[in-house]
Structure formats: structure tokens, C-alpha cells
Design a protein around this motif. Structure first.
Motif, PDB file in Angstrom:
ATOM      1  N   GLY A 263       0.557  -9.261 -17.038  1.00  0.00           N
ATOM      2  CA  GLY A 263       1.774  -8.486 -17.223  1.00  0.00           C
ATOM      3  C   GLY A 263       1.686  -7.053 -16.772  1.00  0.00           C
ATOM      4  O   GLY A 263       2.613  -6.262 -17.029  1.00  0.00           O
ATOM      5  N   ASN A 264       0.615  -6.668 -16.083  1.00  0.00           N
ATOM      6  CA  ASN A 264       0.456  -5.306 -15.583  1.00  0.00           C
ATOM      7  C   ASN A 264       1.179  -5.126 -14.250  1.00  0.00           C
ATOM      8  O   ASN A 264       1.109  -6.000 -13.375  1.00  0.00           O
ATOM      9  N   THR A 265       1.861  -3.995 -14.095  1.00  0.00           N
ATOM     10  CA  THR A 265       2.527  -3.694 -12.836  1.00  0.00           C
ATOM     11  C   THR A 265       1.495  -3.422 -11.753  1.00  0.00           C
ATOM     12  O   THR A 265       0.532  -2.676 -11.961  1.00  0.00           O
ATOM     13  N   LEU A 266       1.699  -4.026 -10.592  1.00  0.00           N
ATOM     14  CA  LEU A 266       0.725  -3.927  -9.500  1.00  0.00           C
ATOM     15  C   LEU A 266       1.024  -2.751  -8.581  1.00  0.00           C
ATOM     16  O   LEU A 266       2.176  -2.532  -8.203  1.00  0.00           O
ATOM     17  N   ASP A 267      -0.034  -2.018  -8.207  1.00  0.00           N
ATOM     18  CA  ASP A 267       0.078  -0.960  -7.203  1.00  0.00           C
ATOM     19  C   ASP A 267      -0.151  -1.497  -5.801  1.00  0.00           C
ATOM     20  O   ASP A 267       0.167  -0.823  -4.818  1.00  0.00           O
ATOM     21  N   LYS A 268      -0.701  -2.709  -5.712  1.00  0.00           N
ATOM     22  CA  LYS A 268      -0.900  -3.365  -4.429  1.00  0.00           C
ATOM     23  C   LYS A 268      -0.690  -4.863  -4.615  1.00  0.00           C
ATOM     24  O   LYS A 268      -0.908  -5.392  -5.713  1.00  0.00           O
ATOM     25  N   VAL A 269      -0.221  -5.511  -3.568  1.00  0.00           N
ATOM     26  CA  VAL A 269       0.025  -6.946  -3.611  1.00  0.00           C
ATOM     27  C   VAL A 269      -0.747  -7.603  -2.476  1.00  0.00           C
ATOM     28  O   VAL A 269      -1.021  -6.982  -1.446  1.00  0.00           O
ATOM     29  N   GLN A 270      -1.108  -8.867  -2.691  1.00  0.00           N
ATOM     30  CA  GLN A 270      -1.795  -9.610  -1.643  1.00  0.00           C
ATOM     31  C   GLN A 270      -0.767 -10.247  -0.723  1.00  0.00           C
ATOM     32  O   GLN A 270       0.194 -10.871  -1.172  1.00  0.00           O
ATOM     33  N   MET A 271      -0.969 -10.075   0.586  1.00  0.00           N
ATOM     34  CA  MET A 271      -0.096 -10.693   1.587  1.00  0.00           C
ATOM     35  C   MET A 271      -0.950 -11.512   2.539  1.00  0.00           C
ATOM     36  O   MET A 271      -2.145 -11.236   2.725  1.00  0.00           O
ATOM     37  N   GLY A 272      -0.343 -12.537   3.128  1.00  0.00           N
ATOM     38  CA  GLY A 272      -1.130 -13.397   3.998  1.00  0.00           C
ATOM     39  C   GLY A 272      -0.338 -13.963   5.151  1.00  0.00           C
ATOM     40  O   GLY A 272       0.887 -14.125   5.092  1.00  0.00           O
ATOM     41  N   ALA A 273      -1.074 -14.262   6.231  1.00  0.00           N
ATOM     42  CA  ALA A 273      -0.559 -14.974   7.403  1.00  0.00           C
ATOM     43  C   ALA A 273      -1.770 -15.424   8.217  1.00  0.00           C
ATOM     44  O   ALA A 273      -2.890 -14.932   8.010  1.00  0.00           O
ATOM     45  N   TYR A 274      -1.566 -16.373   9.138  1.00  0.00           N
ATOM     46  CA  TYR A 274      -2.637 -16.877  10.006  1.00  0.00           C
ATOM     47  C   TYR A 274      -3.851 -17.351   9.197  1.00  0.00           C
ATOM     48  O   TYR A 274      -4.979 -17.270   9.674  1.00  0.00           O
ATOM     49  N   SER A 275      -3.646 -17.769   7.948  1.00  0.00           N
ATOM     50  CA  SER A 275      -4.677 -18.254   7.015  1.00  0.00           C
ATOM     51  C   SER A 275      -5.586 -17.152   6.492  1.00  0.00           C
ATOM     52  O   SER A 275      -6.636 -17.421   5.927  1.00  0.00           O
ATOM     53  N   TYR A 276      -5.162 -15.864   6.653  1.00  0.00           N
ATOM     54  CA  TYR A 276      -5.925 -14.728   6.135  1.00  0.00           C
ATOM     55  C   TYR A 276      -5.106 -13.958   5.107  1.00  0.00           C
ATOM     56  O   TYR A 276      -3.876 -13.915   5.174  1.00  0.00           O
ATOM     57  N   ASP A 277      -5.796 -13.328   4.157  1.00  0.00           N
ATOM     58  CA  ASP A 277      -5.146 -12.492   3.145  1.00  0.00           C
ATOM     59  C   ASP A 277      -5.734 -11.088   3.155  1.00  0.00           C
ATOM     60  O   ASP A 277      -6.924 -10.898   3.453  1.00  0.00           O
ATOM     61  N   TYR A 278      -4.912 -10.095   2.814  1.00  0.00           N
ATOM     62  CA  TYR A 278      -5.379  -8.746   2.543  1.00  0.00           C
ATOM     63  C   TYR A 278      -4.390  -8.087   1.602  1.00  0.00           C
ATOM     64  O   TYR A 278      -3.331  -8.654   1.282  1.00  0.00           O
ATOM     65  N   ASN A 279      -4.711  -6.881   1.151  1.00  0.00           N
ATOM     66  CA  ASN A 279      -3.863  -6.174   0.191  1.00  0.00           C
ATOM     67  C   ASN A 279      -2.993  -5.133   0.882  1.00  0.00           C
ATOM     68  O   ASN A 279      -3.409  -4.504   1.860  1.00  0.00           O
ATOM     69  N   VAL A 280      -1.801  -4.935   0.305  1.00  0.00           N
ATOM     70  CA  VAL A 280      -0.810  -4.000   0.850  1.00  0.00           C
ATOM     71  C   VAL A 280      -0.273  -3.146  -0.290  1.00  0.00           C
ATOM     72  O   VAL A 280      -0.049  -3.644  -1.400  1.00  0.00           O
ATOM     73  N   ALA A 281      -0.074  -1.856  -0.038  1.00  0.00           N
ATOM     74  CA  ALA A 281       0.518  -0.969  -1.040  1.00  0.00           C
ATOM     75  C   ALA A 281       1.874  -1.515  -1.476  1.00  0.00           C
ATOM     76  O   ALA A 281       2.688  -1.927  -0.645  1.00  0.00           O
ATOM     77  N   ALA A 282       2.137  -1.501  -2.791  1.00  0.00           N
ATOM     78  CA  ALA A 282       3.373  -2.071  -3.320  1.00  0.00           C
ATOM     79  C   ALA A 282       4.599  -1.221  -2.992  1.00  0.00           C
ATOM     80  O   ALA A 282       5.719  -1.744  -2.949  1.00  0.00           O
ATOM     81  N   LYS A 283       4.406   0.093  -2.767  1.00  0.00           N
ATOM     82  CA  LYS A 283       5.516   0.987  -2.462  1.00  0.00           C
ATOM     83  C   LYS A 283       5.118   1.906  -1.318  1.00  0.00           C
ATOM     84  O   LYS A 283       4.017   2.454  -1.312  1.00  0.00           O
ATOM     85  N   ALA A 284       6.028   2.081  -0.354  1.00  0.00           N
ATOM     86  CA  ALA A 284       5.709   2.969   0.768  1.00  0.00           C
ATOM     87  C   ALA A 284       6.947   3.287   1.579  1.00  0.00           C
ATOM     88  O   ALA A 284       7.985   2.618   1.480  1.00  0.00           O
ATOM     89  N   ASP A 285       6.821   4.332   2.392  1.00  0.00           N
ATOM     90  CA  ASP A 285       7.776   4.655   3.446  1.00  0.00           C
ATOM     91  C   ASP A 285       7.097   4.366   4.777  1.00  0.00           C
ATOM     92  O   ASP A 285       5.912   4.679   4.953  1.00  0.00           O
ATOM     93  N   VAL A 286       7.846   3.799   5.707  1.00  0.00           N
ATOM     94  CA  VAL A 286       7.289   3.410   7.004  1.00  0.00           C
ATOM     95  C   VAL A 286       8.100   4.076   8.116  1.00  0.00           C
ATOM     96  O   VAL A 286       9.339   4.039   8.102  1.00  0.00           O
ATOM     97  N   TYR A 287       7.398   4.681   9.073  1.00  0.00           N
ATOM     98  CA  TYR A 287       8.033   5.360  10.198  1.00  0.00           C
ATOM     99  C   TYR A 287       7.584   4.683  11.489  1.00  0.00           C
ATOM    100  O   TYR A 287       6.381   4.448  11.698  1.00  0.00           O
ATOM    101  N   VAL A 288       8.532   4.392  12.362  1.00  0.00           N
ATOM    102  CA  VAL A 288       8.265   3.628  13.579  1.00  0.00           C
ATOM    103  C   VAL A 288       8.911   4.322  14.774  1.00  0.00           C
ATOM    104  O   VAL A 288      10.065   4.751  14.704  1.00  0.00           O
ATOM    105  N   ALA A 289       8.175   4.425  15.878  1.00  0.00           N
ATOM    106  CA  ALA A 289       8.722   4.961  17.125  1.00  0.00           C
ATOM    107  C   ALA A 289       8.014   4.307  18.301  1.00  0.00           C
ATOM    108  O   ALA A 289       6.787   4.117  18.278  1.00  0.00           O
ATOM    109  N   GLY A 290       8.782   3.948  19.304  1.00  0.00           N
ATOM    110  CA  GLY A 290       8.200   3.351  20.500  1.00  0.00           C
ATOM    111  C   GLY A 290       9.012   3.694  21.729  1.00  0.00           C
ATOM    112  O   GLY A 290      10.251   3.698  21.694  1.00  0.00           O
ATOM    113  N   LEU A 291       8.321   4.005  22.827  1.00  0.00           N
ATOM    114  CA  LEU A 291       8.970   4.374  24.085  1.00  0.00           C
ATOM    115  C   LEU A 291       8.390   3.542  25.215  1.00  0.00           C
ATOM    116  O   LEU A 291       7.164   3.392  25.313  1.00  0.00           O
TER     117      LEU A 291
END
Length: 381
Positions: A263-291
């Protein structure tokens, strides 16, 4: 928001949505009846790479990236689109997408099955083979199981509305075997994604400039606690073409609310794809730019070369968590149906570039910039 009450009303809400959007386009010209067909295709892709963060004496390496099978068809006005992928180097295979599509009229199109989530820049927020950082946290080129509607009945505006019951189905060999990143269960947190709603609006400001906003709200359900926490993400984006230049910019704010089995609130969550897992911050801002800059050429079979640089950063909202960065200069070579990406990928606190388990979570204040030179050669048929 009361998600349990919301979920009880899902069928009626979807029905009302279909009725509303269909009535809004009833005056449209009836669609032209199209002939039935079946088309098969696929792709073969290879990688040549050299990594900075290992002492592997066999680098650089030539490796089989993927092969895939595609089927597209139509019968009685109903479309089918299906793609299945195999990754021999990772010993995994899984569904990329599979859905039935139907055009109610020229302005309203429905997809039912495993489809791309309408969020942010479509189809990709990137120019390079590596994608941008949102992909690695489930917010670029994500696929889930549900129903989507695309509406084009308002001038210069495309509106997407979707409901996804759950993440795409599991491939082989384990629960994390999938194309796009989703929250996965760990030993301490038995979590799965449920009941996600998406809305995306893309407005063509001018012939060459698109502005868009996206919203996503859903549940991260703990099967031990039998409780769900709300999960949200919001984005604003711009895509602009100026002559041979293309620019993509995006801002995302997300909050993957979740609890562990105690019942503890998580600061990071496990995410997975391609049969691999790793941890990701539960809250964030993301900035993207491409030219990118595209050049038509006549050099043997090569008809076009596109040079680009993509950059993105995850600014985590937990005190002490270090930001993750992603910088990809490179170019794409087009020769008929052969597409070759030549990338020099740089990353700091980046899971796929040397900082696996917690690079996208707490990260390290002493993290170095790691890099991987990568050439991906793909033949599409």
C-alpha cells in the motif's frame, strides 16, 4: 475522479460517443465502395553497432535486428491490419498491432483491437531509429488493446478519442515481451494498466505547421490490494515544415500513480518491453526537440538522404532523482525499399545506453555520457 464508477459506464459512454460523432457527420457524402483485397508484406532488419559502456572484445558486432510479417486486407468495407515481429537476438516475438477498421463515412473512422495510442506527435516524435525518450516511458508509438475513433469533420482539425481496456497482449517468452513500453508487475508491486482514455487534437495552423494537445487518464491496478491509482499524462506539440527542414517539438507531463503490495505510494514503477524490464520515475516532465533536413540525391540506388539531430530529456519530479538525457545525431539513407539509419546515440542516465535498471528512475549524479554507434539496415516489402 471515481474510476470504478467511470468503468461501470464504459459501454454506454462509448455508445453515446459513436452516436454523437456519427450524427455530426451524417450530412457527409456517402463513402465510395472499395474493392476487397489481401496484401502481404514484411521487413528484414540488421544492426551494426559498437557500445562504449562494455569491454566486449567482439564489438563492433553485426546482428540480426528483426524480421516481421504484415497482412493488410479489406472485406465488405471492413479493414484488417496486422503485424507480428520476431527479434532473434533477444529470443522474443510479439504482436506489434492487429485491428479491424471501419469507415462510417469520410469523416469518421474506427479501429478495434491492438492499435496505436493517440498521444503526442503522430506517428513518431523522432526522426532517428532510436526514437525519443517518451518511447521508453510508454508515451511515443505506444500500442494498447481497445477502440479508437478518428474524426475529421472540423476544418483543419483531426480529433482522436480512444478507450483501452488494457495493454497489448503478452508475447514470448515472458510478460514483458511486447513492442511498446507498459507498466509491468514486479515482486513488490503486482501492477497492470487498465481502463485508459485518450483524447488528441491536432490542428493545422497553416499548410506547414501543426499544433496539438493530448490527454491521457487511466488506472494502475494492484492485483494484491485490489485497488487502482489514477495515471495521467498531458502533452502539447508542434510539427513544422520549412522547405526541406522538419521540426518536431513536444512537452509532456505525466504522473504514473501506483502503489506496491503493502500500500505504499511508488516513486518509481517497473516498465517492460522486448522481454526486458527496468524502472522509471513515477512523475516527470519531458522535453523533446528534433530537427531534420532532407536532400534528394542521385547516387546509384540512393534517392534521398535525411540528416537529423534528436534530443530529449526527462526531468524527474522526485527530489534526488537525476534527469535522463538522449541525444541522437545521424542520417537516414533511402534506396527504394531499403532504409538505412546511421546513428551515433549518446545517453546519460539512459536505460538503453549504459544505465539499465535505474537510469530512468533515480539515476546517478556521477553518470557519464555513454554512446553507441549504430547502423540499422532494413528492407521493407
Amino acid at each position: 475522479m471515481n474510476f470504478r464508477k467511470l468503468c461501470k459506464n464504459i459501454p454506454s459512454r462509448i455508445f453515446l460517443l459513436v452516436v454523437f460523432m456519427t450524427l455530426g457527420t451524417v450530412v457527409s457524402v456517402a463513402q465510395e465502395i472499395k474493392e476487397d483485397y489481401v496484401k502481404f508484406g514484411g521487413a528484414l532488419r540488421y544492426n551494426i553497432y559498437d557500445k562504449s559502456w562494455t569491454d566486449d572484445k567482439t564489438d563492433p558486432q553485426f546482428a540480426w535486428d528483426t524480421w516481421r510479417l504484415n497482412v493488410d486486407a479489406r472485406t465488405s468495407g471492413v479493414d484488417l491490419s496486422f503485424e507480428y515481429r520476431f527479434y532473434p537476438g533477444d529470443d522474443t516475438h510479439f504482436l506489434h498491432h492487429g485491428y479491424l477498421g471501419y469507415a462510417f463515412n469520410e469523416n469518421l473512422y474506427m479501429k478495434l483491437g491492438v492499435t496505436q495510442v493517440p498521444f503526442g506527435i503522430g506517428k513518431y516524435a523522432s526522426h532517428c531509429w532510436w526514437f525519443q525518450m517518451p518511447y521508453y516511458i510508454g508515451l511515443e508509438d505506444d500500442y494498447d488493446a481497445g477502440i479508437t475513433f478518428e474524426y475529421k469533420g472540423i476544418k483543419n482539425l483531426i480529433l482522436d478519442v480512444a478507450y483501452f481496456r488494457q495493454a497489448e497482449p503478452q508475447g514470448s517468452p515472458n510478460f514483458s515481451a511486447r513492442y511498446s513500453y507498459d507498466i509491468t508487475s514486479s515482486d513488490d508491486a503486482s501492477i497492470k494498466e487498465l481502463n485508459q482514455f485518450n483524447i488528441r487534437a491536432a490542428y493545422q495552423l497553416t499548410k506547414n505547421v501543426e499544433l496539438g494537445v493530448s490527454g491521457q487518464v487511466g488506472q494502475n491496478y494492484n492485483t494484491v490490494l485490489e485497488e487502482a491509482e489514477s495515471s495521467t499524462a498531458f502533452a502539447g506539440h508542434v510539427v513544422a515544415n520549412f522547405g526541406k527542414f522538419n521540426f518536431k517539438g513536444e512537452y509532456i507531463r505525466y504522473d504514473y500513480g501506483a502503489k506496491d503490495n503493502l500500500g505504499n505510494t511508488l516513486d518509481k514503477v517497473q516498465m517492460g518491453a522486448y522481454s526486458y524490464d527496468y524502472n522509471v520515475a513515477a512523475k516527470a516532465d519531458v522535453y523533446v526537440a528534433g530537427l531534420a533536413y532532407s536532400m534528394d540525391v542521385e547516387f546509384g540506388p540512393i534517392s534521398n538522404v535525411q540528416a537529423y539531430v534528436d534530443y530529449s530529456i526527462i526531468d524527474k519530479r522526485k527530489a534526488g532523482f537525476k534527469s535522463s538525457q538522449h541525444l541522437i545525431p545521424g542520417f537516414l539513407i533511402t534506396a527504394g525499399s531499403i532504409y538505412t539509419y546511421v546513428d551515433w546515440a549518446f545517453g546519460k542516465n539512459n536505460a538503453w545506453l549504459g544505465a539499465w535498471t535505474d537510469g530512468l528512475a533515480e539515476g546517478s549524479p556521477d553518470a557519464d555520457w555513454e554512446n553507441r554507434f549504430n547502423v540499422n539496415i532494413g528492407y521493407y516489402f
